[in-house]
Design a protein around this motif. Structure first.
Motif, short mmCIF file in Angstrom:
data_model
loop_
_atom_site.label_atom_id
_atom_site.label_comp_id
_atom_site.label_asym_id
_atom_site.label_seq_id
_atom_site.Cartn_x
_atom_site.Cartn_y
_atom_site.Cartn_z
N GLN A 85 -8.71 -3.53 -8.54
CA GLN A 85 -7.30 -3.90 -8.47
C GLN A 85 -6.46 -2.72 -8.00
OE1 GLN A 85 -5.54 -5.15 -12.18
NE2 GLN A 85 -3.65 -5.86 -11.21
N PHE A 86 -6.75 -1.55 -8.56
CA PHE A 86 -6.03 -0.33 -8.17
C PHE A 86 -6.23 -0.03 -6.69
CE2 PHE A 86 -6.37 4.29 -7.49
CZ PHE A 86 -5.06 4.66 -7.78
N LEU A 87 -7.47 -0.13 -6.21
CA LEU A 87 -7.76 0.13 -4.80
C LEU A 87 -7.06 -0.88 -3.90
CD1 LEU A 87 -11.58 0.97 -5.02
CD2 LEU A 87 -9.71 2.57 -4.59
N LEU A 88 -7.05 -2.14 -4.31
CA LEU A 88 -6.40 -3.18 -3.51
C LEU A 88 -4.90 -2.92 -3.40
CD1 LEU A 88 -8.19 -6.40 -4.82
CD2 LEU A 88 -8.58 -5.24 -2.65
N GLU A 89 -4.27 -2.54 -4.52
CA GLU A 89 -2.82 -2.29 -4.51
C GLU A 89 -2.49 -1.10 -3.61
OE1 GLU A 89 -2.18 -1.90 -8.69
OE2 GLU A 89 -1.63 -4.01 -8.95
N ASN A 90 -3.34 -0.07 -3.67
CA ASN A 90 -3.11 1.09 -2.80
C ASN A 90 -3.22 0.71 -1.32
OD1 ASN A 90 -2.52 2.97 -4.72
ND2 ASN A 90 -4.57 3.87 -4.81
N LEU A 91 -4.24 -0.10 -1.02
CA LEU A 91 -4.42 -0.54 0.38
C LEU A 91 -3.24 -1.36 0.84
CD1 LEU A 91 -8.21 -1.51 0.45
CD2 LEU A 91 -7.12 0.31 1.75
N LEU A 92 -2.74 -2.23 -0.01
CA LEU A 92 -1.60 -3.08 0.35
C LEU A 92 -0.37 -2.22 0.65
CD1 LEU A 92 -2.23 -5.87 -2.26
CD2 LEU A 92 -2.07 -6.26 0.20
N ARG A 93 -0.11 -1.23 -0.22
CA ARG A 93 1.04 -0.37 0.02
C ARG A 93 0.85 0.49 1.27
NH1 ARG A 93 1.25 -0.39 -5.78
NH2 ARG A 93 -0.35 1.23 -5.87
N GLN A 94 -0.39 0.96 1.46
CA GLN A 94 -0.68 1.84 2.60
C GLN A 94 -0.46 1.13 3.93
OE1 GLN A 94 -4.67 3.35 2.42
NE2 GLN A 94 -4.66 4.05 4.54
N HIS A 95 -0.80 -0.16 4.00
CA HIS A 95 -0.71 -0.89 5.26
C HIS A 95 0.56 -1.74 5.36
CE1 HIS A 95 -4.71 0.19 6.77
NE2 HIS A 95 -5.08 0.17 5.51
N TYR A 96 1.48 -1.59 4.44
CA TYR A 96 2.78 -2.25 4.47
C TYR A 96 2.66 -3.77 4.54
CZ TYR A 96 4.12 2.50 5.69
OH TYR A 96 4.26 3.85 5.70
N SER A 97 1.59 -4.34 4.02
CA SER A 97 1.47 -5.80 4.01
C SER A 97 2.47 -6.37 3.02
CB SER A 97 0.06 -6.22 3.63
OG SER A 97 -0.86 -5.83 4.61
N GLN A 98 3.06 -7.50 3.36
CA GLN A 98 3.94 -8.19 2.43
C GLN A 98 3.07 -8.99 1.46
OE1 GLN A 98 7.05 -10.46 4.44
NE2 GLN A 98 6.81 -9.19 6.24
N PHE A 99 3.28 -8.78 0.18
CA PHE A 99 2.50 -9.52 -0.80
C PHE A 99 3.33 -9.70 -2.06
CE2 PHE A 99 1.87 -5.15 -1.88
CZ PHE A 99 1.64 -5.10 -3.24
N GLN A 100 2.96 -10.68 -2.85
CA GLN A 100 3.71 -10.94 -4.07
C GLN A 100 3.13 -10.18 -5.25
OE1 GLN A 100 3.32 -14.50 -6.45
NE2 GLN A 100 5.50 -14.92 -6.19
#
Length: 964
Positions: free
Chosen positions: A33-48
């Motif tokens: 979960q931590f890795l996924l959140e970091n990846l999402l923030r790193q790539h500026y993907s819009q997510f809920q």
């Protein structure tokens, strides 16, 4: 509860193991979960949000008892003990993030679940990559799996409601009103199909369009356009032009003058011409970098969409000077000045007037230098027809065509056009250019096609014919015979229109009929009998031959100078590419009956294209001995050798002794045309003289030395020779054609003759071509298809297939591709010999042989003829997840093109129907495979339907917004 004590013990052991390791799984879940959140923030993907859960022990026990097949799995192979869920706003972000997961993790499984009966999500099973597991903080997670679900807010909400309200109903509710519950359940699914999916697509579309507007704002800026024009990388320029082309149609009319788009495009072309071509690194390896022509074509696409008057014409005409861009530029210019109904309604004749005004301001030198391009942009203006394609929705085009309305502005435009063409006629110098301008003038009369042409159009054309014929009557005496022939054809075409008789037309007609020199020219030019009402080919031949015989009788040494004037004009036309045969017939007849005159003609260098006709006729004359001496002299002169070879070839009857006499000199020629003609002499006359096979080998080796391959066209004039070629001939041919860029009909015909005797040599030939393709010496090692060679090679079956599969290995991707391609070309369908061959490989029980078969089957994906082989693979080999996926892809594959938006969907449904009968197979391995495959193909069908529905919805909305 387990059905027997042994199962109970096994279940308890799994539960004990999980209870012991659950804390580790819990920690692993939080880490993912931590890795996924970091990846999402790193790539500026819009997510809920990102959710996670580790399966409770009680839930794990319930699942083990419910799904007994899980009891056979080791704990570390179970995919959903650790699970995360990423919820996005838009489907596009979901797919983009899935690609990121492939880069960051080891993907074990990937399934897209799209169904009204289950949770709609992209379900990816992953584990940590080895490089991360080597770090101390991650080492303990090595081998652990996590199921990551990627979904959208809408689909997540639907699934949560479905799970908690529909699929976990209180038992009493079901028993109390089952019918109502079933209705509500069906209605719930309908909400997904008819509303939520549509809403999801709608949100995605809004996000896409807002992003597009934002990008358009960033792209269409003066500083950005200026930097593009001065870039030192053609690859970057090409990429920018591609982006720019998306926005130009919608935003071009909003560009203020200071944006300087046209001048920027001109600067871009200058930059592209100087820039070095640099190969591009892609996932497919290095691809050719973009060059000047790629940039020029993109700019032409932009100019087609961006109306900017005379500046467009100037750039396109300039680009059209390059032979590689000429046709494309002519098409652009033609579109620019054509009458399009929608454009006429908005702008009237402004585009056409701009074209005429631009040309009228140019210098005579510019006109002469760019006449072809000028003709391309002017000719559509002479038409009286307009057309357009309109679309009320993105899938329905309506083609509209009609005549222009005759108005004062149209008449003024056409007078302006006529006056301009008369001025052009004064500017140009050569007969060729004059004829091109005359074509422009004659175009004014070419809009009457039948009796349904409106009367006002007929009247307008009649007036213009009167004006044109008046001009041509004065112009006639100053032009050459070739141009007179053009005027004559124009008169004939006008007469066929059956316009009102006009005295000017009759005057010009009379002038033509009384022109004796021109009428003699017409016979040689083969333009004298095209206007006969009862035109007949055989009748025409007879009449012309009679006229030629008359001319042969008329020519004498006394009047030879007068005839030479005509011959000189004909020779000039011949050099311009206007070939004809009756002049050659005349010269051969003249040489045979009046050799003294023909010997004089051989002194005239301008007749050199026709020396072979004169010489072949002389060989049949009374001056045969003198001509042989002349041929001996000519054969030593490189510029005369072709005439010698052609004369020997054309002389009747064929003289083999004469050929033997001149072969030593002609075969040493460095002119491929001479060598080709010598080869043609041998092969065409092979039926009566079979003593030159060794010479054929010598000639083909010379062609190889000169890297000349189109000699193979001689096959068409002498197909029987190749059936009896020698072994030395065959080897020389293979050595030559191996470097031929494309194997076409002639080459295939010759290879077919070799293949009947030596099929394996032909397979070796193609392998050598593959090696050449690897080093980019040729582009097409194996043709797209054979016209006849496949029938010959397929008869050798096992022998050639064994040779072809020897190319295959794990390292040589190109050889593998070409090997299976060659098999497909030889066996266009999966025929019995190929089936038996692949079955034998499968039954060898060797994994490498099985993999070879899988590569071959990939070429015939989706065909029912491969089913027996696939069943044999299922029976004989352990069905690993990887093998099952490969078989699924082959069974569901689609060969060739499909029609319509739902073409692939229909094909997948057919694949499903084909596999249903496998369920009843007596072999449980086949029936179990079929069940898994049917589940797979059902998912594929759902995914394809969802993809096409979304694509159509996007197209419709994009179409609507672009029209707004």
């Amino acid at each position: 509860m387990a059905s027997n004590p042994a199962e109970a013990v096994h279940v308890q052991n799994l539960l004990n193991e999980y209870a012991e390791k659950r804390d580790l799984f819990e920690e692993y879940t939080k880490t993912i979960q931590f890795l996924l959140e970091n990846l999402l923030r790193q790539h500026y993907s819009q997510f809920q949000t990102v959710q996670s859960r580790t399966k409770e022990l009680s839930h794990f026990r319930e699942k083990l008892l419910r799904k007994k097949e899980l009891q056979l799995k080791p704990l570390l192979k179970m995919t959903d003990l650790s699970a995360c869920r990423v919820i996005f706003y838009f489907e596009e972000d979901l797919y983009q993030f899935a690609n990121i997961l492939y880069e960051e993790f080891k993907i074990v499984d990937d399934e897209n679940k799209v169904s009204p009966n289950e949770y709609n999500a992209r379900q990816i099973v992953l584990k940590l990559k080895l490089n991360r597991c080597n770090l101390p903080e991650y080492a303990k997670f090595k081998g652990l799996l996590c199921e990551v679900q990627l979904t959208t807010v809408l689909f997540h909400a639907w699934s949560e409601i479905q799970h908690d309200i529909i699929y976990k109903p209180i038992k009493e509710i079901l028993e109390f009103d089952t019918l109502s519950f079933d209705y509500l359940n069906a209605y719930f699914k309908e909400i997904m199909e008819k509303h939520l999916k549509e809403a999801s697509r709608g949100f995605s579309f809004i996000n896409y369009q807002i992003d597009r507007i934002r990008k358009g704002q960033l792209v269409i800026r003066p500083d950005i356009i200026d930097s593009m024009s001065k870039s030192t990388s053609n690859n970057d320029i090409y990429g920018f032009l591609k982006v720019l082309s998306e926005y130009i149609p919608k935003y071009a009319d909003r560009l203020p003058p200071e944006y300087g788009l046209i001048s920027a495009l001109e600067t871009t072309l200058l930059s592209a011409e100087k820039n070095e071509v640099v190969d591009r690194k892609t996932i497919f390896g290095e691809l050719r970098g973009k060059n000047y022509f790629d940039i020029a074509n993109e700019i032409l696409d932009l100019l087609d969409r961006y109306i900017y008057g005379s500046n467009n014409i100037r750039i396109i005409i300039k680009l059209g000077k390059n032979p590689e861009l000429k046709k494309r530029c002519e098409e652009s210019l033609n579109r620019l000045s054509s009458y399009r109904i929608s454009f006429l309604r908005r702008y009237g004749f402004s585009a056409q007037r701009t074209v005429l005004e631009y040309i009228s301001t140019q210098t005579p030198e510019y006109i002469i230098d760019n006449l072809e391009m000028i003709s391309a942009v002017m000719k559509p203006i002479a038409s009286l027809e307009c057309e357009d394609v309109t679309m009320k929705d993105p899938h329905k085009a309506t083609f509209t065509r009609g005549y222009l309305s005759v108005s004062p502005s149209l008449k003024a435009l056409r007078i302006q056009y006529f006056d301009l063409t008369k001025n052009l006629l004064q500017a140009v110098k050569t007969d060729e250019d004059k004829n091109r301008v005359l074509d422009l003038i004659f175009s004014l009369t070419q809009s009457i096609h039948n009796d349904k042409t409106p009367e006002e159009i007929v009247v307008l054309v009649s007036e213009e014919v009167d004006r044109i014929v008046g001009f041509l009557t004065e112009y006639y005496d100053s032009v050459a015979n070739l141009t007179k022939a053009k005027l004559h054809r124009f008169i004939f075409s006008v007469e066929r229109l059956k316009l009102k008789a006009d005295l000017k037309l009759l005057t010009l007609r009379e002038k033509i009929d009384q022109d004796a020199a021109y009428n003699k020219f017409r016979v040689f030019y083969e333009d004298d009998l095209h206007y006969l009402a009862d035109f007949d080919y055989e009748k025409t031949q007879s009449i012309r031959n009679q006229k030629i015989d008359t001319f042969v009788g008329e020519i004498t040494e006394a009047n030879l100078k007068e005839w030479l004037l005509l011959f000189r004009e004909l020779a000039t036309i011949y050099r311009q590419g206007e070939g004809y045969s009756y002049f050659s017939i005349f010269l051969r007849k003249l040489s045979k009956s009046k050799p003294v005159i023909s010997l004089e003609l051989l002194k005239e260098d301008f007749l050199s294209p026709f020396f072979s006709d004169l010489l072949s006729g002389l060989l049949e004359s009374s001056e045969h001995k003198k001509v042989v001496e002349l041929l001996t002299d000519y054969s030593k002169q490189r510029e005369r050798q072709l005439a010698v070879a052609q004369a020997i070839f054309s002389a009747k009857p064929y003289d083999d002794e004469l050929f033997d006499k001149f072969y030593p000199l002609l075969s040493k020629s460095s002119d491929n045309a001479v060598l080709f003609k010598v080869l043609q002499i041998i092969t065409v006359n092979y039926s009566v003289h079979k003593n030159h096979k060794n010479k054929v080998t010598e000639l083909i080796n010379r062609f190889t030395e000169f890297q000349y391959y189109t000699w193979s066209h001689v096959y068409f004039s002498a197909p029987h020779f190749w059936e009896e070629m020698s072994d030395e001939n065959a080897q020389a041919i293979l050595d030559n054609l191996v470097k031929c860029q494309n194997i076409d009909y002639a080459e295939e015909g010759i290879l077919g003759c070799i293949a009947r005797k030596y099929p394996r040599l032909v397979i070796q030939f193609f392998y050598k071509r593959v090696q050449l393709a690897k080093t980019k010496q040729i582009s097409e090692a194996v043709p797209f298809h054979f016209s006849s060679l496949n029938d010959i090679l397929s008869g050798s079956g096992v022998e050639i297939l064994t040779d072809i599969i020897s190319w295959l290995s794990d390292e040589m991707d190109l050889e593998n591709w070409y090997a299976t391609k060659l098999i497909e070309v030889i066996f266009p369908s999966f025929e019995k010999p190929l089936e038996l061959f692949t079955l034998e490989l499968v039954r060898s029980n060797v994994t490498k042989n099985r993999d070879i078969v899988l590569q071959i089957l990939g070429r015939y994906a989706g065909e029912t003829s491969i089913h027996n082989v696939i069943k044999e693979i299922i029976r004989l080999y352990p069905l690993s997840a990887d093998l099952q996926k490969k078989l699924f892809r082959i069974l569901s594959g689609v060969r060739g093109a499909v029609m319509g938006d739902y073409g692939y969907l229909e094909q997948y449904k057919i694949r499903k129907e084909q596999a249903i009968r496998w369920i009843d197979d007596s072999d449980s391995k086949i029936s179990n495979f079929a069940k898994a495959y049917l589940a797979y193909i059902e998912r594929v069908i759902n995914e394809e339907k969802n993809r096409v529905d979304k694509e159509i919805a996007f197209e419709k909305r994009t179409f609507d917004i672009n029209r707004s």
